[in-house]
Design a protein around this motif. Structure first.
Motif, mmCIF file in Angstrom:
data_model
loop_
_atom_site.group_PDB
_atom_site.id
_atom_site.type_symbol
_atom_site.label_atom_id
_atom_site.label_comp_id
_atom_site.label_asym_id
_atom_site.label_seq_id
_atom_site.Cartn_x
_atom_site.Cartn_y
_atom_site.Cartn_z
ATOM 1 N N ALA A 16 -25.895 -16.048 -24.277
ATOM 2 C CA ALA A 16 -25.422 -15.388 -23.049
ATOM 3 C C ALA A 16 -24.171 -15.764 -22.855
ATOM 4 O O ALA A 16 -23.236 -14.957 -22.465
ATOM 5 N N ILE A 25 -29.672 -9.153 -20.627
ATOM 6 C CA ILE A 25 -30.746 -10.264 -20.477
ATOM 7 C C ILE A 25 -32.071 -9.425 -19.994
ATOM 8 O O ILE A 25 -31.889 -8.660 -19.163
ATOM 9 N N THR A 59 -32.388 -11.637 -25.224
ATOM 10 C CA THR A 59 -30.924 -11.310 -25.244
ATOM 11 C C THR A 59 -30.571 -10.168 -26.074
ATOM 12 O O THR A 59 -31.239 -10.073 -27.300
#
Length: 218
Positions: A16, A25, A59
């Motif tokens: 991330a 996410i 993710t």
């Protein structure tokens, strides 16, 4: 198990942070069905386990509109197959199969529209915790045959996936996908003193139908 969880969270956070504002996410739920592969006559995971469920934190990062990379931390639980593990005349038996996976995934999308079918593949590590707990009818007596075993193993695995991604309002995306996961090389463990075999199925392959929702910034 704690080290594996910390490592998984580190991978998700690192993914991330490197993707900055382009990361998505999210998470989702899965319906999971054990499989014997394409050999219907071979004894396998479908003979010892029944359909279960899973939960995921994921993710997703788009390299371009047609290519994406992602990661997933998931947990799955599958109960026993009641026919295979039927010990009702001898006592009560509890058998379950728990899986924690940390995987990376790449997807190829077939168009750049709001609704995009895709093909992808996931690969990574699978922590398997398989438990057999038999409570005999004569528990506590001289003829007590009660046994309890837990197998904890870590394996590499992979899974081809087909799905559809839906471009929702803003930076929200939804996916629905179908994956076949292959976890090979699971050795059976035999305990002759109790005549018990753990992991007799050899491979822990399974199908999964998954729905996910992602949030992020563009």
């Amino acid at each position: 198990m704690k080290r594996f969880t910390y490592f998984a969270l580190f991978i998700l956070i690192t993914t991330a942070s490197h993707a900055q504002n382009e990361v998505l996410i999210g998470g989702g739920l899965s319906l999971i069905s054990p499989s014997n592969g394409f050999d219907k006559d071979h004894f396998g995971f479908n003979d010892v386990a029944n359909t279960g469920g899973g939960i995921h934190v994921s993710t997703l990062w788009f390299f371009n509109p047609l290519l994406s990379l992602g990661s997933e931390l998931g947990y799955a639980y599958l109960p026993k197959d009641k026919d295979t593990w039927n010990q009702s005349r001898r006592g009560n038996i509890k058998v379950n199969y728990k899986m924690v996976n940390l995987t990376a995934q790449g997807n190829f999308y077939f168009n750049e529209e709001k609704i995009r079918p895709y093909m992808g593949i996931a690969f990574g590590l699978y922590y398997l915790r398989n438990t057999v707990d038999f409570d005999a009818n004569y528990s506590g007596s001289f003829n007590d045959a009660s046994v309890s075993y837990t197998s904890n193993t870590l394996h590499a695995g992979f899974g081809p996936e087909a799905g559809i991604i839906f471009d929702l309002i803003g930076a929200q995306f939804a996916t629905i996908s179908f994956r076949y996961t292959v976890i090979p090389n699971i050795e059976a463990e035999y305990f002759p003193e109790d005549d018990v075999t753990i992991n007799p199925h050899g491979k822990q392959n399974h199908w999964s139908l998954t729905a996910k929702l992602y949030f992020g910034k563009r």
